[in-house]
Design an enzyme around this catalytic site. Structure first.
Site, PDB file in Angstrom:
ATOM      1  CG  HIS A  87     -12.481   0.155 -24.359  1.00  0.00           C
ATOM      2  ND1 HIS A  87     -13.205  -0.779 -25.059  1.00  0.00           N
ATOM      3  CD2 HIS A  87     -12.909   0.074 -23.068  1.00  0.00           C
ATOM      4  CE1 HIS A  87     -14.036  -1.391 -24.247  1.00  0.00           C
ATOM      5  NE2 HIS A  87     -13.874  -0.896 -23.020  1.00  0.00           N
ATOM      6  CD  GLU A  88     -11.675   2.248 -20.083  1.00  0.00           C
ATOM      7  OE1 GLU A  88     -12.722   2.734 -19.632  1.00  0.00           O
ATOM      8  OE2 GLU A  88     -11.442   1.022 -20.070  1.00  0.00           O
ATOM      9  CG  HIS A 146     -16.738   2.857 -21.393  1.00  0.00           C
ATOM     10  ND1 HIS A 146     -17.865   2.162 -21.784  1.00  0.00           N
ATOM     11  CD2 HIS A 146     -15.734   1.938 -21.329  1.00  0.00           C
ATOM     12  CE1 HIS A 146     -17.566   0.888 -21.947  1.00  0.00           C
ATOM     13  NE2 HIS A 146     -16.274   0.728 -21.676  1.00  0.00           N
TER      14      HIS A 146
END
Length: 452
Positions: free
Chosen positions: A22-23, A26
Site C-alpha cells: 500500500h505504502e 504512494h
C-alpha cells in the site's frame, strides 16, 4: 497459547505484506510526480531498522507493526527550503495529488489480482458445492442428496463457499434463489429455494443450514469406532461397521444417529439397524436403552462412538495455467468486490447485521487458520485482505485516502483548496467515524470469543 502465538505472528506477517505494498504505491507515484519522500516506514513508533537512499528517503521498520506511512515533503508539516518547494506535495497539481493518494489503494487492488493469480496457478484445494443432505425447505424445493450446485441465480459457482455466499446474499435481500444443479443422473435441473420465507432476524452465518442444506464435506460418515460395554450395541455391532439406516431412516452422517436412536427409543420396542460390514450389508435388531448424556440429561442410547471430527478431505481444486489464471483472478476480484460493496450497502440500509464487521482478533484467527491450511489458502486470505484494505481506504472518510480524494474533487469543482478549518473539521469527523467502526469491530470480536 500456540494458537494465540500463531495468530499474532500471521497477523504481523499479513499486515507487513499488505501495508508495504500500500505504502509503496504512494511512494512510487510520488517519486514519479517529483515529490520528495522523507520517510517510508513499515510500522509505527521507534524505528528498529533504518536506511537512507541517495534521494534522501529514510526506509524504516518500526516497533509497532500495525500499519505504516509515507512522509512526503509538505509545507503544511515542515519548513521547506525555497530550492525544494517544487518537490513539495502541496505544490503539485490537484491531478498529481489525486494520483499519489489513489496509488495506495490501487496497489492493494493490483496485489489482490497478483495473489489470486498465484493461488490459481498453484491450485486452491476446496470443497465442491455438493449437497450431502437436504431437509425442510431444500427437500420441498426438490433438492436431493448428491445434487451438485452449478449456479445460484445468475452466478456460476464451483465451491460450497461460493454457493453459500450467493445464497446468503439472496436471503438478506429477502428473495428466492434459483439453483442450477447437476443431479445423480447427470441431468442439469433448476430448483427454486424460497429463501424469502426465512423468518425475520435469521442468523446470516447459517443460511444454507436454515434452508435445509448440508454440504457433503460437512458430513462425517457414521463409522463405528468403539462399542460401550454394557450397552445394547455390545454383541450386535462391531468397530468398523458403517451405519446405513436406523429403523428404516437413511443415515448419511454420524450427526443424524442420536436423533434417530431417540426416535426409536421413544417408539418403544426393538428396531433394525442396517450396516455395511466389510463387503456385507446386513440388518441387525437392537433396542435402545435410556441413559444420560455428557451434560447429565436423560437420553436414549445404543452405546456406539464415532471418530472425533477431523478436517474434511478436499474434493475439488481450482487451478489454471499461467495465462488462464489471469482472467480467472480478475473475475474473482470482481466477484469479491461486488460481494464486499453489496455487504456494506446492506449493513448501511439495515438488510445485513452489523455483526459482519470483523476486528483484529477475528482477522488474526483467520490468518492463522489460513496459514495452517496451506499456501493456497493463505494467498487467498491475503488477497481478500488486500482488497478489503483497498475498499476501506477509498471510503470518503476524512483521514483515509478516500477522504483526501474527496477534498481534491471538491477543489476541482470549486477551483480552490478547502480551507484549513474545513479540513480540520473533517479530520475530527473522520476520527469519530473510525473510532466508532473500531469499537464495533472490537465488540463483535469479544462476542465471538465469548461464544466459542
Amino acid at each position: 497459547m500456540g494458537e494465540f502465538i500463531g495468530s499474532v505472528w500471521w497477523m504481523i506477517v499479513s499486515l507487513g505484506v499488505l501495508v508495504t505494498f500500500h505504502e509503496f504505491g504512494h511512494y512510487w507515484v510520488a517519486r514519479r510526480c517529483g515529490v520528495k519522500v522523507l520517510r517510508f516506514s513499515v510500522g509505527f513508533g521507534k524505528p528498529l531498522w533504518m536506511r537512507r537512499n541517495r534521494a534522501g528517503t529514510e526506509f524504516a521498520i518500526a516497533a509497532i507493526p500495525l500499519g505504516g506511512y509515507v512522509k512526503m515533503l509538505d509545507e503544511r508539516e515542515v519548513e521547506v527550503h525555497p530550492a525544494e518547494r517544487g518537490q513539495a506535495f502541496n505544490h503539485k497539481s490537484v491531478w498529481q495529488r489525486i494520483a499519489i493518494v489513489a496509488a495506495g489503494p490501487l496497489a492493494n487492488l493490483v496485489l489482490c489480482v497478483a495473489l489470486l493469480w498465484a493461488m490459481f496457478v498453484i491450485g486452491k484445494q476446496d470443497y465442491s458445492a455438493t449437497i450431502g443432505r437436504a431437509t425442510g425447505m431444500a427437500l420441498t424445493a426438490g433438492l436431493q442428496t448428491g445434487d451438485r450446485v452449478l449456479g445460484v441465480d445468475d452466478r456460476d459457482v464451483v465451491t460450497a463457499g461460493q454457493a453459500s455466499m450467493a445464497l446468503t446474499t439472496a436471503a438478506m435481500d429477502r428473495r428466492d434463489a434459483t439453483l442450477t444443479v447437476l443431479d445423480a443422473q447427470q441431468q442439469v435441473r433448476t430448483r427454486t429455494l424460497p429463501l424469502s420465507q426465512l423468518p425475520a432476524g435469521f442468523d446470516e452465518r447459517w443460511v444454507p443450514a436454515l434452508a435445509g442444506l448440508t454440504w457433503q464435506f460437512r458430513m462425517q460418515p457414521a463409522l463405528v469406532e468403539r462399542i460401550e460395554p454394557g450397552h445394547p450395541a455390545e454383541g450386535v455391532l462391531m468397530p468398523g461397521d458403517l451405519l446405513l439406516a436406523v429403523d428404516g431412516v437413511r443415515i448419511d452422517s454420524a450427526e443424524q444417529v442420536p436423533a434417530q436412536v431417540r426416535a426409536l427409543g421413544e417408539r418403544g420396542g426393538p428396531g433394525m439397524i442396517e450396516v455395511q460390514r466389510g463387503a456385507d450389508r446386513m440388518a441387525l435388531e437392537i433396542t435402545p436403552q435410556q441413559g444420560k448424556d455428557a451434560r447429565g440429561q436423560p437420553t436414549w442410547q445404543i452405546g456406539v462412538g464415532f471418530p472425533q471430527s477431523s478436517a474434511p478431505v478436499y474434493d475439488t481444486t481450482l487451478q489454471y495455467g499461467p495465462l488462464a489464471a489471469l482472467p480467472a483472478a480478475l473475475r474473482e476480484t470482481a466477484r469479491a468486490t461486488s460481494d464486499s460493496l453489496g455487504m456494506m450497502r446492506r449493513m448501511i440500509t439495515g438488510a445485513a447485521s452489523l455483526q459482519n464487521v470483523s476486528g483484529p482478533v477475528t482477522i488474526a484467527r483467520v490468518a492463522n487458520v489460513s496459514a495452517q491450511r496451506g499456501l493456497d489458502w493463505f494467498l487467498w486470505f491475503l488477497a481478500v485482505m488486500s482488497l478489503s484494505l483497498c475498499i476501506i481506504n477509498l471510503l470518503p472518510i476524512p483521514i483515509l485516502d478516500g477522504g483526501h480524494l474527496l477534498y481534491y474533487l471538491i477543489e476541482l469543482v470549486k477551483g480552490s483548496p478547502l480551507s484549513e478549518r474545513a479540513m480540520a473539521a473533517g479530520q475530527y469527523i473522520g476520527l469519530a467515524l473510525l473510532a466508532g467502526l473500531m469499537g464495533l469491530a472490537f465488540y463483535n470480536d469479544i462476542l465471538g470469543l465469548a461464544s466459542r
